[in-house]
Design a protein around this motif. Structure first.
Motif, PDB file in Angstrom:
ATOM      1  N   ASP A 294       0.843  -1.178   0.000  1.00  0.00           N
ATOM      2  CA  ASP A 294       0.000   0.000   0.000  1.00  0.00           C
ATOM      3  C   ASP A 294       0.886   1.238   0.000  1.00  0.00           C
ATOM      4  O   ASP A 294       1.662   1.454   0.931  1.00  0.00           O
ATOM      5  CB  ASP A 294      -0.906  -0.026   1.237  1.00  0.00           C
ATOM      6  N   TYR A 295       0.824   2.015  -1.068  1.00  0.00           N
ATOM      7  CA  TYR A 295       1.636   3.231  -1.155  1.00  0.00           C
ATOM      8  C   TYR A 295       0.728   4.422  -1.373  1.00  0.00           C
ATOM      9  O   TYR A 295       0.025   4.477  -2.386  1.00  0.00           O
ATOM     10  CB  TYR A 295       2.625   3.146  -2.323  1.00  0.00           C
ATOM     11  N   PRO A 296       0.705   5.372  -0.415  1.00  0.00           N
ATOM     12  CA  PRO A 296      -0.098   6.574  -0.650  1.00  0.00           C
ATOM     13  C   PRO A 296       0.454   7.338  -1.837  1.00  0.00           C
ATOM     14  O   PRO A 296       1.668   7.354  -2.068  1.00  0.00           O
ATOM     15  CB  PRO A 296       0.080   7.385   0.648  1.00  0.00           C
ATOM     16  N   TRP A 297      -0.451   7.980  -2.542  1.00  0.00           N
ATOM     17  CA  TRP A 297       0.015   8.643  -3.747  1.00  0.00           C
ATOM     18  C   TRP A 297      -0.425  10.098  -3.721  1.00  0.00           C
ATOM     19  O   TRP A 297       0.243  10.954  -3.174  1.00  0.00           O
ATOM     20  CB  TRP A 297      -0.525   7.892  -4.969  1.00  0.00           C
ATOM     21  N   LEU A 298      -1.582  10.433  -4.314  1.00  0.00           N
ATOM     22  CA  LEU A 298      -2.056  11.812  -4.287  1.00  0.00           C
ATOM     23  C   LEU A 298      -2.824  12.015  -2.993  1.00  0.00           C
ATOM     24  O   LEU A 298      -3.655  11.184  -2.649  1.00  0.00           O
ATOM     25  CB  LEU A 298      -2.992  12.061  -5.472  1.00  0.00           C
TER      26      LEU A 298
END
Lengths: 629, 484
Positions: free
Chosen positions: B58-62
């Motif tokens: 899980d990688y936060p992006w915007l």
């Protein structure tokens, strides 16, 4: 090790070995491998018989693995030896062995020798899967598998395009039937939640389903049988299937595969017992098929074609028996037919071999002096199929006739007619081939030769079986007890077969009729083809005979009402509909986008004054909106 | 993430290394990918999966709401296996004399990254991004390596615009769904929790359907298919039919059905009807095609129609059969295109000019036959179990529909055997002399093994996907319950 595993596995191993490294093996090894796998399977099966004799309810099963398990439907790869499947296995491996032996000599000079044996072994494997499977799915596997082998073997000499066409025709017509079978299976799943024979039988006995549903299921299963066992309207592939090598015609298209439909119905007799409409339907389909095929057979001049139509006709007899509810009788005729039809086909192969690949009986004649063994065995086969008293075919056909007499008197009359036709076309072929004078000018009579021992030996064995095969189920009036086969199948027939209600005296009259039919056919053809030296003419006949010669134009009819319209539709859809409807539908959006693009280009032409104008208009509109709304 | 970054990295390495080593890189990458798949996510763990689509990365992006979230379960796993397993064969199909082979390899690898992303994404927006990411490389592959000459650009741009516009529908639906969530999230779980009203659900369904119907394709949205398949280079046809086709079907199963469960009953009969029309329509057209690639294109239309119909029956038999058939179709169609590519090298691929190749190439003829009967769903080949389940599910849904769908087993035998007859059997035409190279045998051999293995042991396969399919089924019935 479980004997079923061996019996199934051996032909499979033969198939794989011959298929993968057959080319590297010497022919003798390749052929012997093919023969021995089937022979050992036969011996193993035979050794099982005693257990069945000593124990009436004996059965042996083999569960390999779970094929599918979805949504509460469990489909196992499982097999079962019971009295019916072992009987079929005996026929398949027994006759299979003989035909493998024969093939070794027959195909010796063919470059696809090892391929032939590998296909043949694969066929036996699939056929055994069909009869040994303990559920409909395994049956269907074998069912389609034998269809595939049939396709491969009909098109064995694949460089001939017309053979390829015959092969595809066989496969596709079988697929039509298979769809029926498949839908029948879906209905079975829907009704009973299982495809196991036992589960289905149990479900029916518990009254899990309605009469209408049983009719639907049995009709669909019968559609499958129509395809595989070449009944009206799906019979036209079988005569064309004669393009395959003759041993194939004997094994697949006479003795075993085409009887799968009969096996299916006997196996699922409960369904058919409860669906009187279907039984009646089967009765009339079988009857019409037997007459139609016999009529066509009267006018064929290709030795294999005559036998092919004869097979269609005889299969019709078996279905007639099934339609009367006489399952044992159908199995009996299936067995004797396997003997004498395999014999006749192999005999025909021997003839073809002897006269250098000629199949037209008009170009034969007088072969009896040159090919004595073939002649005598062929004679026995002919007598057996035409119902010479006390030969195998006599008993089995007589039994069918008796059942039909009880069932329907008009049907009986038609059956007698059909039996008469059988006599005529068989003796016609027999006399024209073996009697009279030799007529082929392209291949001299001196070169005509008897076939080698590898071919004549199976002929002799089959001839003996055709002679004495009737002993498998002698009628009650001779022995005052029910026959061997009747006793054998009794434990697995769910419904007690009705004893003949007719008296012995009526039975004797029926036998008299049968013998009379035989004698009439014999005398008629003898006077025409032997005494008067008549030879079928080359030119086309007119009227009814013309129709018979041209097989009643059924192929042409199918071509006109199915093939051509389908191809036409394909062209219309593929050429017209695709480009005129689908394409604009899909790509109309494309041109819209292009137009929008052009409009955009017009607006954004780089003229600053215009841009300013647009801006002013925009601002005015925005202010207007704000003011008034 | 390794399934996204790996291929991208490999793509650039392949580009830099140039023509010779590019195949080796691609092959190595795929092996690594498959190894990671088996080591990190062992099959046994998938079979016993109890929780739904597990988040693995899980990688936060915007801002904080849009993530790259990747999930893993049986369904994702099997599609990753298909994508990464087929890729080396697709790369191998690029002939060494092909100009700029490293460039097309790069594109194929980039596409692989996109496809992997599609099958793993648990976030609506990243799903959309990967979805489009997969489209761009295939656009260039068909454009730059196409065979259609001057019509080239026209066909390709049509294909691109058409599928792209369809995808926009999905984007609208996703954004709309996003606006309905409290947290403003695109996360799969959040979207599933939404209880849509009738109107909302209809609107969202139409958006999704636009994207998926074009991609699958469903009749009558298949206009792009035949020409694109026919004119694309072999590798392109394989990518399109073997893997990319599955994006649409996957989208239906994973996104459309659970998210729009509320109004499925409204759409169901129409969708099944369209699917069945596609089955018969594709089959009938295939009967008379003489270009082998075009024939396979229409046969694909027919086959995916059946898969879609099975999905739309909303039964676990249909789901299982459909997923199995997605994989099987991928194997068989790549096998077919591979064989056609070889035939084309020998003597062209127009059936009118072919014949009798079995004489000179007997072993090849046998292997080609495997793919032919596999496609025609003969028992003991991989085509059978899936088709059996699919037809059964359609038949249980509606018996008349089942009969019509069942016509495929007849039509398929007609066109497949016709193709085989005219290319392999019959009188020898032309004088093919070339030898089939060792490297070409490899994919044929491996793929044909799967034709048999999956045909005999489909249950092992089904065990892997069963938990995920059960989960999807549960979500659908939850969603269905909302309005009733």
């Amino acid at each position: 090790m479980n004997s079923i595993a061996l019996i199934l596995g051996l032909p499979l191993i033969g198939f794989i070995i011959n298929g993968v490294i057959g080319k590297q093996l010497p022919k003798i090894v390749s052929g012997l491998l093919g023969i021995s796998t089937i022979l050992i399977a036969f011996i193993l099966t035979a050794s099982k018989l005693s257990q069945f004799v000593s124990n009436e309810s004996f059965s042996e099963s083999l569960k390999l693995f779970t094929f599918l398990n979805v949504d509460n439907l469990v489909l196992e790869a499982s097999f079962k030896f019971d009295r019916l499947s072992i009987w079929m296995t005996m026929i398949i491996t027994g006759i299979g062995t003989l035909i493998h032996v024969y093939s070794m000599a027959y195909m010796w000079n063919d470059e696809g020798f090892h391929k032939f044996f590998s296909y043949l072994n694969f066929f036996v494997f699939n056929m055994l899967m069909l009869v040994l499977g303990s559920n409909f799915l395994m049956l269907f596997f074998g069912w389609e598998g034998v269809g595939l082998c049939s396709y491969l073997l009909i098109g064995f000499w694949y460089s001939r395009p017309e053979y390829g066409k015959a092969a595809r025709k066989a496969f596709i017509m079988n697929r039509i039937g298979d769809l029926g079978l498949l839908l029948g299976m879906f209905l079975l799943i829907h009704q009973f939640g299982t495809l196991d024979y036992d589960g289905v039988i149990e479900g029916i006995s518990q009254g899990k389903t309605s009469a209408g549903m049983l009719t639907a299921i049995s009709m669909l299963l019968f559609v499958g049988a129509m395809g595989k066992s070449a009944q009206i309207p799906l019979y036209t592939w079988l005569p064309d299937a004669m393009a395959g090598p003759t041993p194939v015609s004997a094994l697949i298209h006479a003795a075993t595969m085409v009887t799968a439909g009969i096996y299916l119905i006997v196996r699922t007799q409960v369904l058919f017992e409860m669906a009187p409409f279907t039984s009646e339907f089967i009765f009339w389909i079988g009857l019409s098929t037997s007459i139609l095929a016999a009529l066509i057979g009267l006018k064929q001049n290709d030795i294999k074609k005559v036998l092919a139509y004869s097979t269609v006709s005889q299969l019709g007899f078996m279905f007639v028996a099934l339609g009367c509810g006489a399952y044992t009788t159908a199995m009996f005729h299936l067995t004797t037919h396997a003997f004498f039809k395999a014999l006749l086909f192999l005999g025909a192969g021997s003839v073809i071999h002897g006269v250098h690949h000629e199949q037209d009986i008009r170009l034969m004649g007088g072969l009896k002096s040159k090919m004595p063994i073939t002649y005598i065995t062929f004679l026995i086969g002919t007598l057996a199929i035409t119902g010479f008293p006390f030969l195998s075919g006599f008993f089995s056909k007589d039994e069918i006739l008796t059942h039909v007499f009880e069932h329907n008197k008009i049907g009986y009359g038609l059956m007698v007619f059909s039996a008469l036709l059988t006599g005529i076309y068989m003796f016609r072929m027999f006399f024209v081939t073996f009697h009279g004078s030799y007529r082929n000018t392209h291949f001299s009579f001196d070169k005509v030769h008897e076939s080698p021992m590898g071919m004549t030996l199976p002929l002799i064995v089959l001839a003996v079986l055709s002679l004495i095969g009737g002993a498998l189920n002698l009628p009650e009036y001779l022995t005052h007890q029910s026959g061997i086969l009747a006793n054998w199948l009794k434990p697995i027939l769910t419904i007690e077969e009705t004893k003949h209600a007719i008296s012995h005296s009526t039975e004797y009259i029926l036998i008299g009729v049968a013998i009379l039919v035989f004698v009439t056919a014999l005398l008629f053809t003898r006077s025409k083809y032997v005494s008067n030296h008549h030879v079928p003419k080359d030119e086309e006949s007119t009227g009814v005979q013309g129709y018979m010669e041209n097989k009643f134009y059924v192929d042409e009819l199918y071509n006109t009402i199915f093939v051509k319209p389908l191809e036409g539709l394909s062209d219309i859809l593929g050429n017209f509909f695709e480009s005129k409807v689908i394409s604009p539908l899909s790509f109309g959006i494309n041109s819209v986008l292009t137009k929008v693009g052009k409009l955009n280009r017009y607006i954004q032409d780089g003229n600053i004054e215009k841009y300013l104008l647009y801006m002013v208009i925009g601002v005015v509109i925005l202010i207007g909106i704000n003011l008034f709304i | 993430m390794e399934f996204i970054l790996g291929p991208i990295l490999a793509a650039f390495i392949a580009r830099l290394l140039g023509n010779k080593l590019t195949v080796a890189v691609a092959g190595l990458l795929s092996l690594t990918g498959i190894a990671i798949l088996f080591v990190n996510y062992p099959v046994t763990s998938l079979i016993n999966y109890q929780e739904s689509w597990k988040t693995i990365q899980d990688y936060p992006w915007l801002d904080s709401t849009i993530h790259f979230t990747f999930g893993m379960d049986g369904l994702t796993w099997i599609l990753l296996l298909l994508t990464n397993g087929l890729m080396p064969f697709i790369v191998l199909s690029m002939k060494s004399e092909l100009p700029n082979r490293h460039q097309i390899t790069m594109l194929a690898l980039l596409m692989q990254a996109g496809l992997n992303g599609v099958f793993m994404s648990k976030d609506g927006l990243s799903f959309y991004i990967f979805w489009e990411l997969a489209l761009i490389p295939i656009y260039f592959i068909t454009l730059l390596y196409s065979e259609s000459g001057k019509d080239n650009f026209k066909h390709t741009i049509r294909f691109f615009i058409y599928t792209f516009l369809g995808s926009l529908g999905m984007l609208f639906s996703l954004i709309y769904l996003n606006s309905l969530t409290e947290s403003g999230s695109f996360a799969y779980k959040e979207l599933l929790k939404l209880n849509l009203t009738y109107q909302q659900s209809i609107g969202v369904s139409i958006g999704f359907l636009l994207a998926f119907a074009v991609k699958i394709p469903l009749f009558p949205f298949h206009g792009w298919q035949a020409n694109t398949y026919t004119f694309a280079p072999a590798a392109g046809s394989m990518l399109l039919s073997g893997i990319m086709l599955k994006m649409g079907l996957y989208g239906v199963l994973r996104w459309f059905l659970p998210l729009c469960g509320e109004t499925l009953d409204v759409f169901q009969p129409y969708l099944i009807t369209l699917s069945i029309i596609g089955i018969i329509y594709g089959g009938i057209i295939a009967i008379r095609q003489n270009d082998m690639k075009r024939l396979v294109a229409y046969s694909s239309l027919s086959h995916v129609g059946l898969i879609a119909a099975g999905f739309f029956t909303l039964s676990s038999t249909g789901f299982s059969g459909g997923v199995l058939q997605m994989i099987v179709h991928g194997i068989n169609v790549v096998g077919l295109f591979y064989s056609i590519e070889i035939i084309q090298q020998l003597s062209g691929r127009n059936l009118n000019n072919l014949g009798g190749l079995a004489k000179k190439y007997p072993v090849f003829a046998v292997i080609f036959f495997f793919f032919v009967i596999g496609t025609a769903a003969a028992p003991l080949t991989n085509g059978f179990p899936g088709e059996f389940m699919l037809l059964k599910s359609v038949f249980s849904y509606h018996s008349i529909s089942g009969i019509f769908a069942g016509l495929t087993i007849i039509l398929c035998a007609v066109y497949m055997l016709r193709m085989y007859q005219f290319s392999m059997l019959g009188v020898e035409k032309g004088n093919a002399e070339q030898k089939i190279e060792l490297l070409q045998w490899f994919p044929l051999a491996v793929l044909s093994i799967f034709v048999i293995v999956l045909g005999i042991f489909p249950q092992y396969f089904l065990d892997i996907v069963k938990p995920s399919l059960d989960q999807i089924m549960l979500e659908i019935s939850n969603a269905k319950g909302v309005l009733s």
